[in-house]
Design a protein around this motif. Sequence first.
Motif: not given
Length: 161
Positions: A133-161
Amino acid sequence: MIAPIPVSLLVNGEPIEALVAPRLNLADFLRETLKLTGTHVGCEHGVCGACTVRVDGEIVRSCLLLAVQAQGSSVETIEGLSDSGEIADLQAAFRARNALQCGYCTPGMLITAQDLLRQSPTPDRAAIREHLSGNYCRCTGYQAIVDAVEATAKARAEQAA
């Protein structure tokens, strides 16, 4: 004119010694002196997050930190995180989900997202939004950014398992 002050620090693992003006901020030092232009300057008030870097492992707004205050510190920029491969998966997720459009906010977003994933490897979407929330983006509307972070978290969790 005030005399330059000597500083010694590590930037992306490389020892740096330089003479800097006492009022030179870290963002300008990185960009102008060291030619590390991935650190962007947006608002120059610490609000937008475009200038985010890591100093001694903590994310900071480099436009608010004087270069002389980084004396003896370890500074990591987007170039360092990218070159080391630390955020390769996060960068790939941003590309895959079109979470970077003009790209101006992207370096600060990536550093901030990596900070969250280091602190909380499996954040929920609300935690991702809060941390970014402390980072501004004027182009993406944040949804795609949140999706990318969530996907990375899930992929890292799967690799760690």
